[in-house]
Enzyme design. Structure first.
Site, mmCIF file in Angstrom:
data_model
loop_
_atom_site.group_PDB
_atom_site.id
_atom_site.type_symbol
_atom_site.label_atom_id
_atom_site.label_comp_id
_atom_site.label_asym_id
_atom_site.label_seq_id
_atom_site.Cartn_x
_atom_site.Cartn_y
_atom_site.Cartn_z
ATOM 1 N N CYS A 62 0.833 -1.200 0.000
ATOM 2 C CA CYS A 62 0.000 0.000 0.000
ATOM 3 C C CYS A 62 0.871 1.255 0.000
ATOM 4 C CB CYS A 62 -0.922 0.006 1.206
ATOM 5 S SG CYS A 62 -0.035 0.214 2.765
ATOM 6 N N ALA A 65 3.256 1.635 2.804
ATOM 7 C CA ALA A 65 4.450 0.809 2.627
ATOM 8 C C ALA A 65 5.453 1.504 1.726
ATOM 9 C CB ALA A 65 4.081 -0.549 2.037
ATOM 10 N N ARG A 96 12.972 -4.595 6.373
ATOM 11 C CA ARG A 96 13.559 -4.408 5.056
ATOM 12 C C ARG A 96 15.084 -4.421 5.086
ATOM 13 N NH1 ARG A 96 13.385 -0.460 0.760
ATOM 14 N NH2 ARG A 96 12.883 -1.646 -1.094
ATOM 15 N N HIS A 195 5.465 6.048 -3.004
ATOM 16 C CA HIS A 195 6.763 6.605 -3.384
ATOM 17 C C HIS A 195 6.582 8.034 -3.878
ATOM 18 C CE1 HIS A 195 7.600 2.195 -4.681
ATOM 19 N NE2 HIS A 195 7.886 2.346 -3.403
#
Lengths: 493, 70
Positions: A62, A65, A96, A195
């Site tokens: 999403c 994220a 991550r 992003h």
């Protein structure tokens, strides 16, 4: 199975689509294609960045994220508040592996989870007061933080909290940058919009902070690394190559990066962009506003590294160009030894990839250096411009799948029978249970770095370790093995 | 009226980029392309046409402009 022809691949796609109801079949057909290097523009053969269909198993994330997990999270000296219920932040905490240098909890906060832990009362009465209280507490407990970002989770957008106002107020009292990021999970179709939102937040709240400040002395050889998240130390492996060339890396976005580095980025001479998907927006902005050119590069595998080093050097004078040749020369013995050792063990093996935003095309070169062939690739959240760049990298008549569903991926694998699959954690155990060697290509399967010459050695070792592992012939129970073919591959089972 | 960023590509051609559509196309032809002004009808390599009122003085690229579809 030998390489498939164009017709066979097209037939395979049709066959896989068969089970869907008609409307879903039409929709999904647009996302699957057979690669044709003749095609100039991907939009003619594949549709991407569309909403996943209800009812299919998608692997996407999403917007939160994309912003908290990818772009902002690795900025180590800022505190990123996951604003909303506790789960989003807690279950993605430190997953991550964006490595960084620093003392966690003192001057760096990368692996910690900060959350406003929304309860019913916050949903009903709003969470603004709680948020400003949290920021005061953060300042008392972690005075060495350089700034705070507020990463919105879904409820913030749903109840309409004014986090911008709280952020402005807090920035005044704390005298530090406080960045509100409107990255509610429901925005957009995948993490890709996260992003973009994160890039826009950097543009609006961070990038111009030091425009008037001339204390930073720049040199003609300043470059930055954009879109490298230092997974397993990737950015460090890339950075040493650039420094060997005589360039000065003044910022890492965002793996092992700091707020000051981000603020000083417009003072660079060239922005080097590794993950195009997640940071092209800010690169374009910097080119327009500050006149900093940017270029994409690829540090996977010696062929691509040499190509990229030369391209980067072409931006600078002859000293740097000569240095680039020296760097390639210096590492040649090292990477040739890696190829000599592993290529005979991996030659001719076929790989299927399904990763995020840059690896489906970037890693192809590294596999080819080891004599392996990528027979299928696809993006979780790529856009048309990503596929434009992929078509040239992939062989003719190979499979390309966008936002592939769990069912389609499994069927493709059963038919194409690759020797190795590179994808994420959600796919890992399905394929391992099917008896197919698998590497997680998001987190390098807890290994890494894979960038640079140093990374290539690790990459080759890992691929060999996985592919030639004796366990794959032991997946089927001995009493279930047929008499005639005791060594039969279990892949199709 | 898409907002378009135009930048110079490595090969010297102008790249027409529509962020919303992730469309990246080279500009094949521009109606007015002189020292003083730039604009008018623009033909892309994919065959589509866009229009922007000619801009004087000629803008320095990259720049963002609002085009009209023709």
């Amino acid at each position: 199975m030998s390489t498939m022809t164009r017709e066979e691949t097209a037939a395979l796609i049709q066959e896989v689509l068969e089970v869907y109801p008609e409307s879903a079949r039409e929709e999904r057909a647009k996302h699957l294609t057979v690669n044709d290097q003749e095609v100039e523009q991907s939009k003619k053969c594949i549709t991407s960045n569309r909403k996943s269909l209800p009812g299919v198993m998608t692997i996407r994330g999403c917007a939160y994220a994309g912003s908290k997990g990818v772009v902002w999270g690795p900025i180590k000296d800022m505190i990123h508040i996951s604003h909303g219920p506790v789960g989003c932040g807690q279950y993605s905490r430190a997953g991550r592996r964006n490595y960084y240098v620093g003392t966690t909890g003192i001057n760096t906060f990368g692996t910690m989870n900060f959350t406003s832990d929304f309860q019913e009362k916050d949903i009903v009465f709003g969470g603004d007061k709680k948020l400003s209280k949290i920021m005061t507490e953060i300042e008392q407990l972690f005075p060495l933080n350089k700034g705070i970002t507020i990463q919105s989770e879904c409820p913030i957008g749903l109840i309409g909290d004014d986090i911008e106002a709280v952020a402005k107020q807090a920035a005044k009292t704390l005298e530090k940058p406080v960045v509100p990021v409107r990255c509610e999970g429901f925005r957009g179709v995948s993490q890709s919009l996260g992003h973009h939102i994160a890039n826009d937040a950097v543009r609006d709240w961070v990038l111009g902070n030091r425009d008037e400040d001339t204390s930073f002395v720049s040199t003609p050889y300043d470059v930055t690394i954009l879109g490298d998240y230092n997974i397993g130390g990737d950015a460090w492996a890339s950075r040493t190559l650039l420094e060997d060339m005589g360039l000065r890396v003044i910022a890492q976005w965002s793996g092992d990066g700091t707020l000051a580095e981000m603020e000083n980025t417009p003072k660079a001479k060239l922005n080097l962009l590794h993950c195009y998907r997640s940071m092209n927006y800010i690169s374009r902005h910097m080119e327009e506003k500050y006149g900093v050119p940017w270029m994409e590069y690829n540090f996977f595998g010696p062929t691509k590294i040499a190509e990229s080093l030369r391209q980067i050097a072409a931006f600078f004078d002859e000293t740097i160009q000569a240095n680039a040749e020296k760097v390639i020369e210096k590492y040649q013995a090292e990477y040739q030894a890696v190829i000599n050792k592993y290529r005979p063990r991996l030659e001719g093996k076929r790989v299927m990839l399904y990763v995020g935003g840059l690896r489906p095309r970037h890693i192809i070169g590294a596999y080819e250096d080891l004599g392996m062939e990528v027979v299928g690739t696809g993006y979780e959240f790529g856009h048309n411009d990503d596929y434009d760049r992929t078509i040239k990298e992939m062989g003719n008549a190979t499979l390309i799948y966008d936002d592939v569903t769990g069912y389609e991926f499994e069927e493709f694998v059963k038919r194409v029978k690759p020797d190795l699959i590179g994808s994420g954690i959600k796919e890992k155990y399905i394929f391992q249970k099917m008896g197919i060697p698998f590497r997680q290509m998001h987190s390098w399967d807890y290994s890494g770095p894979y960038h640079g010459y140093d990374g290539f050695a690790i990459f080759a070792r890992d691929m060999d370790m996985t592919l030639n592992n004796p366990c794959w012939s032991k997946v089927q129970a001995p009493w279930l093995k047929s008499e005639e073919a005791p060594e039969a591959a279990v892949a199709g089972a | 009226m898409p907002s378009v960023m135009i930048r110079v590509k490595e090969n010297g051609a102008l790249l027409f980029y529509i962020a919303k559509k992730d469309q990246e196309d080279e500009i094949a032809e521009v109606e007015t392309d002189t020292e003083e002004s730039w604009g008018g009808e623009v033909l892309l390599t994919d065959g589509s046409r866009y229009y922007v009122d000619p801009i004087t003085p000629r803008p320095s690229f990259p720049t963002t402009l609002r085009f009209k579809r023709v």
